[in-house]
Design a protein around this motif. Structure first.
Motif, PDB file in Angstrom:
ATOM      1  N   ALA A 171       0.828  -1.208   0.000  1.00 52.91           N
ATOM      2  CA  ALA A 171       0.000   0.000   0.000  1.00 52.91           C
ATOM      3  C   ALA A 171       0.865   1.262   0.000  1.00 52.91           C
ATOM      4  O   ALA A 171       0.366   2.357  -0.267  1.00 52.91           O
ATOM      5  CB  ALA A 171      -0.936   0.010   1.205  1.00 52.91           C
ATOM      6  N   HIS A 172       2.152   1.094   0.230  1.00 51.92           N
ATOM      7  CA  HIS A 172       3.062   2.231   0.141  1.00 51.92           C
ATOM      8  C   HIS A 172       3.341   2.643  -1.288  1.00 51.92           C
ATOM      9  O   HIS A 172       4.193   3.492  -1.541  1.00 51.92           O
ATOM     10  CB  HIS A 172       4.362   1.939   0.907  1.00 51.92           C
ATOM     11  CG  HIS A 172       4.217   2.167   2.376  1.00 51.92           C
ATOM     12  ND1 HIS A 172       5.181   1.822   3.294  1.00 51.92           N
ATOM     13  CD2 HIS A 172       3.202   2.696   3.091  1.00 51.92           C
ATOM     14  CE1 HIS A 172       4.788   2.140   4.504  1.00 51.92           C
ATOM     15  NE2 HIS A 172       3.585   2.668   4.412  1.00 51.92           N
ATOM     16  N   CYS A 173       2.595   2.058  -2.209  1.00 52.53           N
ATOM     17  CA  CYS A 173       2.570   2.570  -3.587  1.00 52.53           C
ATOM     18  C   CYS A 173       1.741   3.849  -3.645  1.00 52.53           C
ATOM     19  O   CYS A 173       1.817   4.595  -4.616  1.00 52.53           O
ATOM     20  CB  CYS A 173       1.944   1.535  -4.531  1.00 52.53           C
ATOM     21  SG  CYS A 173       0.182   1.238  -4.223  1.00 52.53           S
ATOM     22  N   LEU A 174       0.957   4.087  -2.597  1.00 48.84           N
ATOM     23  CA  LEU A 174       0.024   5.225  -2.592  1.00 48.84           C
ATOM     24  C   LEU A 174       0.571   6.411  -1.792  1.00 48.84           C
ATOM     25  O   LEU A 174       1.206   6.200  -0.747  1.00 48.84           O
ATOM     26  CB  LEU A 174      -1.308   4.816  -1.961  1.00 48.84           C
ATOM     27  CG  LEU A 174      -2.107   3.728  -2.679  1.00 48.84           C
ATOM     28  CD1 LEU A 174      -3.334   3.378  -1.868  1.00 48.84           C
ATOM     29  CD2 LEU A 174      -2.486   4.175  -4.091  1.00 48.84           C
ATOM     30  N   GLY A 175       0.285   7.600  -2.291  1.00 51.13           N
ATOM     31  CA  GLY A 175       0.556   8.792  -1.488  1.00 51.13           C
ATOM     32  C   GLY A 175       2.030   9.106  -1.328  1.00 51.13           C
ATOM     33  O   GLY A 175       2.842   8.776  -2.189  1.00 51.13           O
ATOM     34  N   ARG A 176       2.333   9.720  -0.192  1.00 45.91           N
ATOM     35  CA  ARG A 176       3.716  10.153   0.005  1.00 45.91           C
ATOM     36  C   ARG A 176       3.992  10.386   1.490  1.00 45.91           C
ATOM     37  O   ARG A 176       3.066  10.422   2.296  1.00 45.91           O
ATOM     38  CB  ARG A 176       3.983  11.437  -0.780  1.00 45.91           C
ATOM     39  CG  ARG A 176       2.984  12.552  -0.546  1.00 45.91           C
ATOM     40  CD  ARG A 176       3.539  13.875  -0.940  1.00 45.91           C
ATOM     41  NE  ARG A 176       4.751  14.153  -0.126  1.00 45.91           N
ATOM     42  CZ  ARG A 176       5.379  15.309  -0.130  1.00 45.91           C
ATOM     43  NH1 ARG A 176       4.988  16.257  -0.937  1.00 45.91           N
ATOM     44  NH2 ARG A 176       6.419  15.510   0.626  1.00 45.91           N
ATOM     45  N   THR A 177       5.254  10.519   1.823  1.00 47.51           N
ATOM     46  CA  THR A 177       5.623  10.916   3.174  1.00 47.51           C
ATOM     47  C   THR A 177       5.614  12.437   3.230  1.00 47.51           C
ATOM     48  O   THR A 177       5.788  13.110   2.219  1.00 47.51           O
ATOM     49  CB  THR A 177       7.041  10.395   3.508  1.00 47.51           C
ATOM     50  OG1 THR A 177       7.926  10.805   2.443  1.00 47.51           O
ATOM     51  CG2 THR A 177       7.055   8.889   3.619  1.00 47.51           C
ATOM     52  N   TYR A 226      12.661   8.510  -5.825  1.00 46.72           N
ATOM     53  CA  TYR A 226      11.780   7.714  -4.954  1.00 46.72           C
ATOM     54  C   TYR A 226      12.423   7.573  -3.583  1.00 46.72           C
ATOM     55  O   TYR A 226      13.626   7.818  -3.419  1.00 46.72           O
ATOM     56  CB  TYR A 226      11.544   6.326  -5.549  1.00 46.72           C
ATOM     57  CG  TYR A 226      10.876   6.330  -6.898  1.00 46.72           C
ATOM     58  CD1 TYR A 226       9.799   7.178  -7.167  1.00 46.72           C
ATOM     59  CD2 TYR A 226      11.330   5.513  -7.918  1.00 46.72           C
ATOM     60  CE1 TYR A 226       9.193   7.188  -8.416  1.00 46.72           C
ATOM     61  CE2 TYR A 226      10.724   5.511  -9.168  1.00 46.72           C
ATOM     62  CZ  TYR A 226       9.654   6.353  -9.403  1.00 46.72           C
ATOM     63  OH  TYR A 226       9.051   6.366 -10.625  1.00 46.72           O
ATOM     64  N   MET A 227      11.657   7.166  -2.582  1.00 47.15           N
ATOM     65  CA  MET A 227      12.201   6.910  -1.252  1.00 47.15           C
ATOM     66  C   MET A 227      11.621   5.638  -0.670  1.00 47.15           C
ATOM     67  O   MET A 227      10.541   5.210  -1.087  1.00 47.15           O
ATOM     68  CB  MET A 227      11.952   8.099  -0.317  1.00 47.15           C
ATOM     69  CG  MET A 227      10.490   8.393  -0.005  1.00 47.15           C
ATOM     70  SD  MET A 227       9.729   7.326   1.244  1.00 47.15           S
ATOM     71  CE  MET A 227      10.634   7.813   2.705  1.00 47.15           C
ATOM     72  N   MET A 228      12.365   5.069   0.253  1.00 44.93           N
ATOM     73  CA  MET A 228      11.864   3.942   1.045  1.00 44.93           C
ATOM     74  C   MET A 228      12.207   4.209   2.510  1.00 44.93           C
ATOM     75  O   MET A 228      13.280   4.714   2.822  1.00 44.93           O
ATOM     76  CB  MET A 228      12.524   2.627   0.605  1.00 44.93           C
ATOM     77  CG  MET A 228      12.070   2.125  -0.742  1.00 44.93           C
ATOM     78  SD  MET A 228      10.394   1.477  -0.671  1.00 44.93           S
ATOM     79  CE  MET A 228      10.030   1.321  -2.432  1.00 44.93           C
ATOM     80  N   THR A 231      11.890   0.550   7.282  1.00 45.33           N
ATOM     81  CA  THR A 231      11.025  -0.636   7.397  1.00 45.33           C
ATOM     82  C   THR A 231      10.572  -1.149   6.030  1.00 45.33           C
ATOM     83  O   THR A 231      10.229  -2.322   5.893  1.00 45.33           O
ATOM     84  CB  THR A 231       9.770  -0.318   8.250  1.00 45.33           C
ATOM     85  OG1 THR A 231       9.250   0.946   7.853  1.00 45.33           O
ATOM     86  CG2 THR A 231      10.106  -0.303   9.742  1.00 45.33           C
ATOM     87  N   ASP A 232      10.559  -0.287   5.022  1.00 46.89           N
ATOM     88  CA  ASP A 232      10.287  -0.747   3.653  1.00 46.89           C
ATOM     89  C   ASP A 232      11.487  -1.526   3.138  1.00 46.89           C
ATOM     90  O   ASP A 232      11.366  -2.639   2.633  1.00 46.89           O
ATOM     91  CB  ASP A 232      10.079   0.435   2.701  1.00 46.89           C
ATOM     92  CG  ASP A 232       8.864   1.279   3.012  1.00 46.89           C
ATOM     93  OD1 ASP A 232       8.964   2.511   2.845  1.00 46.89           O
ATOM     94  OD2 ASP A 232       7.835   0.721   3.407  1.00 46.89           O
ATOM     95  N   HIS A 233      12.659  -0.922   3.268  1.00 42.92           N
ATOM     96  CA  HIS A 233      13.894  -1.496   2.727  1.00 42.92           C
ATOM     97  C   HIS A 233      14.199  -2.827   3.407  1.00 42.92           C
ATOM     98  O   HIS A 233      14.785  -3.735   2.797  1.00 42.92           O
ATOM     99  CB  HIS A 233      15.058  -0.513   2.912  1.00 42.92           C
ATOM    100  CG  HIS A 233      16.274  -0.844   2.114  1.00 42.92           C
ATOM    101  ND1 HIS A 233      17.273  -1.670   2.588  1.00 42.92           N
ATOM    102  CD2 HIS A 233      16.646  -0.497   0.854  1.00 42.92           C
ATOM    103  CE1 HIS A 233      18.223  -1.798   1.675  1.00 42.92           C
ATOM    104  NE2 HIS A 233      17.867  -1.098   0.614  1.00 42.92           N
TER     105      HIS A 233
HETATM  106  N1  7WG Z   1       8.019   4.113  -0.346  1.00 46.25           N
HETATM  107  C1  7WG Z   1       7.224   4.568   0.638  1.00 46.25           C
HETATM  108  N2  7WG Z   1       7.299   4.164   1.925  1.00 46.25           N
HETATM  109  C2  7WG Z   1       6.354   4.811   2.621  1.00 46.25           C
HETATM  110  C3  7WG Z   1       5.692   5.618   1.735  1.00 46.25           C
HETATM  111  C4  7WG Z   1       4.552   6.461   2.051  1.00 46.25           C
HETATM  112  C5  7WG Z   1       3.261   5.832   1.547  1.00 46.25           C
HETATM  113  C6  7WG Z   1       3.840   7.071   0.927  1.00 46.25           C
HETATM  114  N3  7WG Z   1       6.247   5.463   0.499  1.00 46.25           N
END
Ligand code: 7WG
Ligand code: HEM
Length: 290
Positions: A171-177, A226-228, A231-233
């Motif tokens: 779901a982290h395909c959606l939106g942004r930090t 892009y960013m991660m 916890t994503d990485h």
């Molecule tokens: N790659 C990534 N990790 C967290 C996000 C937030 C949902 C936007 N994006």
């Protein structure tokens, strides 16, 4: 503690589809929010955070009681920015006062995923508003700065396994930090408001560099902007998680199928539904020709 969903005797599938459509029309109309990302991502995060307070060990928290409506929970620092989602849903609650807050917050996430071209999320009604003193304490939602062991251990409390965790993280395909919400920044490239398996493709294909951001937090950045989160990485640092990242990067149908199951499980954590409660699979606006 038992959270027994109430049997809804006076509302039909048509009534709930009407609520779905009201949220979906508002989502389609109010497209300028957050630099034209729209409200889909923040509604998705609100559904997740209102459910992610559940503790399977004592069956406290979770979506059932709708306690996000109380400041003790909505002011949790982990929930910064989510008031935008709650304010979006407030007129829907006015229009359909018979809908509980727990049903409202979770249905908002279902509408968001489906209207952003994601999978159908089966959904059951019957959550019952609890009094303010049943609001769970702050601190039950995850931090973003740790690695795979933290993520695995955290989601045990929500009864979610490796496969479910990786699917949900998609779901982290959606939106942004937003730096002012969580101290993480980016992506600077087009943040998405379409539900796809891009998160997994980016994890595998981008050249990630660990950098300190403006808020002095470490995050992974790619040349494409892009960013991660750490916890994503972590999902490509751990062999068991990596297997699912590769599965979902190469099989979008499997990602959609597994995400739908895991998101339903997340939104229903701790709730006992009567046998008679129907499971709704709502039509999107497009599929209704609206
Ligand atoms: N790659 C990534 N990790 C967290 C996000 C937030 C949902 C936007 N994006
Ligand atoms: C280890 C678990 C997780 C961590 C640490 C985490 C952390 C974060 C952070 C820091 C943000 C940025 C928020 C902001 O700055 O506004 C974010 C955004 C988001 N998260 Fe997660 N998240 C996790 C799991 C999930 C799950 C399970 C879902 C849903 C299934 C989810 C859905 C979202 C969405 C949709 C956004 C974008 C919100 C927006 O654009 O306003 N996250 N997450």
């Amino acid at each position: 503690i038992v959270h027994m969903a109430q049997e809804i005797k006076d509302k039909s599938e048509k009534d709930y589809q009407e609520v779905y459509n009201a949220i979906a029309v508002k989502l389609r109309e109010e497209d300028e929010f957050d630099g034209y990302i729209g409200y889909g991502p923040v509604l998705t995060r609100l559904a997740w955070h209102s459910s992610g307070t559940w503790d399977k060990n004592n069956n406290t928290g979770g979506s059932f009681g709708g306690t996000y409506q109380f400041q003790k929970e909505s002011n949790d620092p982990s929930n910064k920015g989510l008031h935008n989602g709650a304010e979006f849903l407030a007129p829907i609650h006015k229009q359909f006062p018979w809908l509980s807050h727990g049903d409202l917050y979770t249905l908002g996430g279902v509408v968001a995923i489906q209207e952003l071209q994601g999978p159908v999320i089966p959904w059951r009604p019957g959550r019952v508003d609890l009094p303010e003193d049943m609001t769970p304490d702050n601190g039950r939602l995850p931090d973003a700065v740790y690695g795979a062991d933290y993520v695995r251990n955290f989601f045990k409390r929500l009864d979610l396994n490796d496969q479910e965790v990786v699917a949900l993280m998609g779901a982290h395909c959606l939106g942004r930090t937003h730096l002012q919400n969580t101290g993480f920044d980016g992506p600077w490239g087009a943040a998405s408001n379409t539900f796809t398996n891009e998160f997994f493709l980016n994890l595998l294909n981008e050249n990630w560099k660990l950098e300190k951001n403006e808020a002095k937090n470490m995050q992974w950045n790619s040349p494409k902007g892009y960013m991660m989160l750490p916890t994503d990485h972590a999902l490509i640092e751990d062999d068991k998680y990596m297997a699912y990242v590769k599965l979902y990067a190469t099989n979008n149908d499997k990602f959609f199928e597994d995400f739908a199951k895991a998101f339903k499980k997340l939104l229903e954590g701790g709730i006992t539904f009567p046998q008679s409660t129907p499971t709704y699979r709502f039509e999107t606006l497009d599929s209704q020709g609206l």
